[in-house]
Design a protein around this motif. Sequence first.
Motif, PDB file in Angstrom:
ATOM      1  N   LYS A 172     -26.503  45.545 -25.092  1.00  0.00           N
ATOM      2  CA  LYS A 172     -27.721  45.317 -24.303  1.00  0.00           C
ATOM      3  C   LYS A 172     -27.799  46.317 -23.152  1.00  0.00           C
ATOM      4  CE  LYS A 172     -28.459  40.492 -25.369  1.00  0.00           C
ATOM      5  NZ  LYS A 172     -29.247  40.780 -26.518  1.00  0.00           N
ATOM      6  N   LEU A 173     -29.016  46.624 -22.765  1.00  0.00           N
ATOM      7  CA  LEU A 173     -29.230  47.470 -21.598  1.00  0.00           C
ATOM      8  C   LEU A 173     -28.852  46.693 -20.337  1.00  0.00           C
ATOM      9  CD1 LEU A 173     -32.664  48.984 -22.692  1.00  0.00           C
ATOM     10  CD2 LEU A 173     -30.469  50.172 -22.587  1.00  0.00           C
ATOM     11  N   PRO A 174     -28.582  47.384 -19.239  1.00  0.00           N
ATOM     12  CA  PRO A 174     -28.208  46.687 -18.001  1.00  0.00           C
ATOM     13  C   PRO A 174     -29.247  45.638 -17.612  1.00  0.00           C
ATOM     14  CG  PRO A 174     -27.866  49.046 -17.762  1.00  0.00           C
ATOM     15  CD  PRO A 174     -28.567  48.846 -19.072  1.00  0.00           C
ATOM     16  N   ALA A 175     -28.764  44.466 -17.198  1.00  0.00           N
ATOM     17  CA  ALA A 175     -29.656  43.347 -16.866  1.00  0.00           C
ATOM     18  C   ALA A 175     -30.591  43.659 -15.708  1.00  0.00           C
ATOM     19  CB  ALA A 175     -28.819  42.106 -16.537  1.00  0.00           C
ATOM     20  N   ASP A 176     -30.146  44.499 -14.783  1.00  0.00           N
ATOM     21  CA  ASP A 176     -30.983  44.792 -13.612  1.00  0.00           C
ATOM     22  C   ASP A 176     -31.965  45.937 -13.848  1.00  0.00           C
ATOM     23  OD1 ASP A 176     -28.975  46.674 -13.769  1.00  0.00           O
ATOM     24  OD2 ASP A 176     -28.629  46.773 -11.604  1.00  0.00           O
ATOM     25  N   MET A 177     -32.028  46.420 -15.066  1.00  0.00           N
ATOM     26  CA  MET A 177     -32.965  47.495 -15.401  1.00  0.00           C
ATOM     27  C   MET A 177     -34.386  46.932 -15.456  1.00  0.00           C
ATOM     28  SD  MET A 177     -31.991  50.025 -18.513  1.00  0.00           S
ATOM     29  CE  MET A 177     -33.271  51.077 -19.097  1.00  0.00           C
ATOM     30  N   PRO A 178     -35.358  47.587 -14.824  1.00  0.00           N
ATOM     31  CA  PRO A 178     -36.740  47.083 -14.887  1.00  0.00           C
ATOM     32  C   PRO A 178     -37.266  47.039 -16.330  1.00  0.00           C
ATOM     33  CG  PRO A 178     -36.520  48.829 -13.243  1.00  0.00           C
ATOM     34  CD  PRO A 178     -35.233  48.784 -14.004  1.00  0.00           C
ATOM     35  N   VAL A 209     -31.123  62.907 -21.866  1.00  0.00           N
ATOM     36  CA  VAL A 209     -30.051  63.407 -20.999  1.00  0.00           C
ATOM     37  C   VAL A 209     -30.360  63.064 -19.537  1.00  0.00           C
ATOM     38  CG1 VAL A 209     -28.936  65.510 -20.131  1.00  0.00           C
ATOM     39  CG2 VAL A 209     -29.300  65.214 -22.593  1.00  0.00           C
ATOM     40  N   ALA A 210     -31.603  63.254 -19.129  1.00  0.00           N
ATOM     41  CA  ALA A 210     -31.995  62.920 -17.756  1.00  0.00           C
ATOM     42  C   ALA A 210     -31.772  61.434 -17.474  1.00  0.00           C
ATOM     43  CB  ALA A 210     -33.450  63.309 -17.507  1.00  0.00           C
ATOM     44  N   ALA A 211     -32.121  60.585 -18.433  1.00  0.00           N
ATOM     45  CA  ALA A 211     -31.928  59.143 -18.253  1.00  0.00           C
ATOM     46  C   ALA A 211     -30.443  58.797 -18.156  1.00  0.00           C
ATOM     47  CB  ALA A 211     -32.575  58.376 -19.404  1.00  0.00           C
ATOM     48  N   ALA A 212     -29.617  59.447 -18.976  1.00  0.00           N
ATOM     49  CA  ALA A 212     -28.174  59.195 -18.923  1.00  0.00           C
ATOM     50  C   ALA A 212     -27.616  59.578 -17.557  1.00  0.00           C
ATOM     51  CB  ALA A 212     -27.465  59.974 -20.028  1.00  0.00           C
ATOM     52  N   PHE A 213     -28.043  60.734 -17.045  1.00  0.00           N
ATOM     53  CA  PHE A 213     -27.585  61.161 -15.722  1.00  0.00           C
ATOM     54  C   PHE A 213     -28.106  60.242 -14.624  1.00  0.00           C
ATOM     55  CE2 PHE A 213     -26.927  65.818 -17.169  1.00  0.00           C
ATOM     56  CZ  PHE A 213     -25.654  65.495 -17.627  1.00  0.00           C
ATOM     57  N   LYS A 214     -29.337  59.774 -14.776  1.00  0.00           N
ATOM     58  CA  LYS A 214     -29.905  58.830 -13.797  1.00  0.00           C
ATOM     59  C   LYS A 214     -29.055  57.561 -13.744  1.00  0.00           C
ATOM     60  CE  LYS A 214     -32.790  55.150 -13.048  1.00  0.00           C
ATOM     61  NZ  LYS A 214     -32.415  53.790 -13.413  1.00  0.00           N
ATOM     62  N   HIS A 215     -28.682  57.056 -14.930  1.00  0.00           N
ATOM     63  CA  HIS A 215     -27.851  55.851 -14.975  1.00  0.00           C
ATOM     64  C   HIS A 215     -26.486  56.100 -14.333  1.00  0.00           C
ATOM     65  CE1 HIS A 215     -30.146  52.878 -17.197  1.00  0.00           C
ATOM     66  NE2 HIS A 215     -30.637  53.874 -17.918  1.00  0.00           N
ATOM     67  N   GLU A 228     -22.836  51.449 -16.177  1.00  0.00           N
ATOM     68  CA  GLU A 228     -21.907  51.835 -17.247  1.00  0.00           C
ATOM     69  C   GLU A 228     -22.595  52.468 -18.458  1.00  0.00           C
ATOM     70  OE1 GLU A 228     -18.453  51.327 -16.955  1.00  0.00           O
ATOM     71  OE2 GLU A 228     -19.052  50.902 -14.882  1.00  0.00           O
ATOM     72  N   THR A 229     -23.895  52.710 -18.393  1.00  0.00           N
ATOM     73  CA  THR A 229     -24.647  53.172 -19.555  1.00  0.00           C
ATOM     74  C   THR A 229     -24.063  54.445 -20.166  1.00  0.00           C
ATOM     75  OG1 THR A 229     -26.644  52.147 -18.680  1.00  0.00           O
ATOM     76  CG2 THR A 229     -26.945  53.804 -20.375  1.00  0.00           C
ATOM     77  N   LEU A 230     -23.823  55.470 -19.390  1.00  0.00           N
ATOM     78  CA  LEU A 230     -23.263  56.709 -19.921  1.00  0.00           C
ATOM     79  C   LEU A 230     -21.800  56.533 -20.299  1.00  0.00           C
ATOM     80  CD1 LEU A 230     -23.485  59.704 -20.633  1.00  0.00           C
ATOM     81  CD2 LEU A 230     -22.995  60.238 -18.241  1.00  0.00           C
TER      82      LEU A 230
END
Length: 190
Positions: free
Chosen positions: A76-82, A163-169, A176-178
């Motif tokens: 699952k994606l992080p719970a606090d992600m909008p 890649v931008a999203a991974a770096f943002k995370h 812990e996404t990346l």
Amino acid sequence: MIKNTRLGYGAVAILFHWTMALLIIGMLGLGLYMVRLPQSDPNAFALFQLHKSIGFVVLTLAVLRLAWRLVNPSPKLPADMPVWEKGVAHLGHTGLYAMMFLLPLSGWLVVSASPWGIPTIVFNLFEMPHLPVPGDKGQAEVFASAVHEYGAYFLILLIAGHVAAAFKHHFIARDETLKRMVSVRTSHAA
């Protein structure tokens, strides 16, 4: 661990991800280089054959990867992600999967519809048969070439966004996404 957990990816998913990332980025670079070569270049034929051969590897891995994903769902994606960000993430992943199939298939259609009838010899081992192309082969080739070319540019945009999203995370959200796509340790931390 081989399988995914609710926290992270297993070794198989990580191997699929990075193997395909390297192959696809290499294919995009090779494709951009090849289309700028004059047809008279002595290396052109070999490079096109290599591009087609790797394209069939990418298509095969995409099928295997999708099958793995269907029987081994992603964490699952992080719970606090909008919610909007989760939607964009799902759209981006759907686009990446679509391009993993569309680009090799459109390339195969280009070769199949070509009036030159040049065979594809996969890594100089065996000939890949052409797809049956009904109707006007010229129009099919033009359509498939446009899909292949513009699809490649679209894939470059998707990869840049990914890649931008991974770096943002990693650097901004500090989640812990990346990390979970780099190591199986993250998937078994809790």
